[in-house]
Motif scaffolding. Sequence first.
Motif, mmCIF file in Angstrom:
data_model
loop_
_atom_site.group_PDB
_atom_site.id
_atom_site.type_symbol
_atom_site.label_atom_id
_atom_site.label_comp_id
_atom_site.label_asym_id
_atom_site.label_seq_id
_atom_site.Cartn_x
_atom_site.Cartn_y
_atom_site.Cartn_z
ATOM 1 N N ILE A 10 45.511 10.495 19.850
ATOM 2 C CA ILE A 10 46.469 9.692 20.641
ATOM 3 C C ILE A 10 45.575 8.869 21.690
ATOM 4 O O ILE A 10 46.050 7.763 22.038
ATOM 5 C CB ILE A 10 47.345 10.885 21.466
ATOM 6 C CG1 ILE A 10 48.159 11.710 20.575
ATOM 7 C CG2 ILE A 10 47.965 10.382 22.644
ATOM 8 C CD1 ILE A 10 48.727 12.781 21.341
ATOM 9 N N GLY A 11 44.574 9.436 22.082
ATOM 10 C CA GLY A 11 43.602 8.298 23.035
ATOM 11 C C GLY A 11 43.319 7.145 22.364
ATOM 12 O O GLY A 11 43.147 6.186 22.924
ATOM 13 N N VAL A 12 42.826 7.175 21.063
ATOM 14 C CA VAL A 12 42.516 6.093 20.316
ATOM 15 C C VAL A 12 43.777 5.030 20.009
ATOM 16 O O VAL A 12 43.458 3.958 20.139
ATOM 17 C CB VAL A 12 41.787 6.556 18.709
ATOM 18 C CG1 VAL A 12 41.795 5.267 17.924
ATOM 19 C CG2 VAL A 12 40.560 7.296 19.137
ATOM 20 N N MET A 13 44.844 5.496 19.629
ATOM 21 C CA MET A 13 46.067 4.982 19.634
ATOM 22 C C MET A 13 46.398 4.318 20.973
ATOM 23 O O MET A 13 46.673 3.032 20.714
ATOM 24 C CB MET A 13 47.217 5.646 19.136
ATOM 25 C CG MET A 13 47.171 6.012 17.569
ATOM 26 S SD MET A 13 48.481 6.783 17.021
ATOM 27 C CE MET A 13 49.471 7.279 18.237
ATOM 28 N N THR A 14 46.190 4.777 22.175
ATOM 29 C CA THR A 14 46.709 4.252 23.353
ATOM 30 C C THR A 14 45.784 2.966 23.541
ATOM 31 O O THR A 14 45.920 1.945 23.950
ATOM 32 C CB THR A 14 46.714 5.167 24.434
ATOM 33 O OG1 THR A 14 47.306 6.401 23.996
ATOM 34 C CG2 THR A 14 46.817 4.690 25.584
ATOM 35 N N ALA A 16 43.810 1.501 21.353
ATOM 36 C CA ALA A 16 44.321 0.147 20.352
ATOM 37 C C ALA A 16 45.334 -0.533 20.740
ATOM 38 O O ALA A 16 45.351 -1.919 20.626
ATOM 39 C CB ALA A 16 44.259 0.831 18.827
ATOM 40 N N ALA A 17 46.505 0.194 21.264
ATOM 41 C CA ALA A 17 47.514 -0.671 21.904
ATOM 42 C C ALA A 17 47.200 -1.375 22.979
ATOM 43 O O ALA A 17 47.741 -2.610 23.121
ATOM 44 C CB ALA A 17 48.568 0.398 22.071
ATOM 45 N N ALA A 18 46.553 -0.991 23.692
ATOM 46 C CA ALA A 18 45.832 -1.848 25.203
ATOM 47 C C ALA A 18 45.114 -2.771 24.621
ATOM 48 O O ALA A 18 45.435 -4.193 25.068
ATOM 49 C CB ALA A 18 45.252 -0.560 26.032
ATOM 50 N N VAL A 19 44.179 -2.747 23.838
ATOM 51 C CA VAL A 19 43.316 -3.801 23.381
ATOM 52 C C VAL A 19 44.302 -4.905 22.611
ATOM 53 O O VAL A 19 44.149 -6.225 22.972
ATOM 54 C CB VAL A 19 42.285 -3.380 22.597
ATOM 55 C CG1 VAL A 19 41.474 -4.460 21.712
ATOM 56 C CG2 VAL A 19 41.290 -2.648 23.179
ATOM 57 N N THR A 20 45.113 -4.549 21.769
ATOM 58 C CA THR A 20 46.206 -5.548 21.075
ATOM 59 C C THR A 20 46.843 -6.162 22.129
ATOM 60 O O THR A 20 46.991 -7.405 21.769
ATOM 61 C CB THR A 20 46.975 -4.614 20.055
ATOM 62 O OG1 THR A 20 46.187 -3.987 19.195
ATOM 63 C CG2 THR A 20 47.985 -5.589 19.322
ATOM 64 N N TYR A 21 47.384 -5.404 23.239
ATOM 65 C CA TYR A 21 48.219 -6.276 24.260
ATOM 66 C C TYR A 21 47.445 -7.094 24.764
ATOM 67 O O TYR A 21 47.807 -8.249 25.274
ATOM 68 C CB TYR A 21 48.748 -5.268 25.216
ATOM 69 C CG TYR A 21 49.584 -5.824 26.282
ATOM 70 C CD1 TYR A 21 50.930 -6.284 25.978
ATOM 71 C CD2 TYR A 21 49.220 -5.975 27.552
ATOM 72 C CE1 TYR A 21 51.511 -6.878 27.187
ATOM 73 C CE2 TYR A 21 49.672 -6.528 28.527
ATOM 74 C CZ TYR A 21 50.988 -7.123 28.534
ATOM 75 O OH TYR A 21 51.486 -7.650 29.387
ATOM 76 N N THR A 22 46.134 -6.835 25.376
ATOM 77 C CA THR A 22 45.253 -7.707 26.039
ATOM 78 C C THR A 22 44.943 -9.200 25.169
ATOM 79 O O THR A 22 44.933 -10.412 25.916
ATOM 80 C CB THR A 22 44.045 -7.034 26.458
ATOM 81 O OG1 THR A 22 44.241 -5.905 27.137
ATOM 82 C CG2 THR A 22 42.891 -8.003 27.133
#
Length: 157
Positions: A10-14, A16-22
């Motif tokens: 769950i932490g890795v997915m969160t 990854a989502a933050a990096v993708t959004y940035t």
Amino acid sequence: MLRTFDFVLIGVMTAAAAVTYTIKHRAELKLEEVHRLEAEIKLEKDTIELLKADWALQSQPNRLERLVNTYNDELKLQPTDSTALVHARELPMLKAEVPVPDVTEAKADQKHATGAVASAAKPAAGAKVAAKVTPKPVPRVEEPEDDTDQIATGSVE
């Protein structure tokens, strides 16, 4: 029953989502900057085209002739004689560009000319020999500003 492994995923997915959004946000900002720069380039090109058109209107021969005729009394313009035109390579050098003569060469030539006489009178065995001194060039004296670089040009054949 959540395990530790589930929390890590769950932490890795969160993350990854933050990096993708940035990355997406930065790409959108760059795209906006590209559009802004393209608009500036288009504006500059349009301005250049407008200035070229204005120059073409301002430099029309019939307009210039009309202006010359109108202001001939004030300007007192004369047609240029075809023999008065020269290329830059045909002009003499300016006085400021004339190379300074090397004083050391002139003195060396004088020493060689008088060297035959001097070698005949060699110093005695106990006499001191003077060290060879190289003369320094004499500084160039500046001419008055009134007639500096006044050149006369002739006609071209």
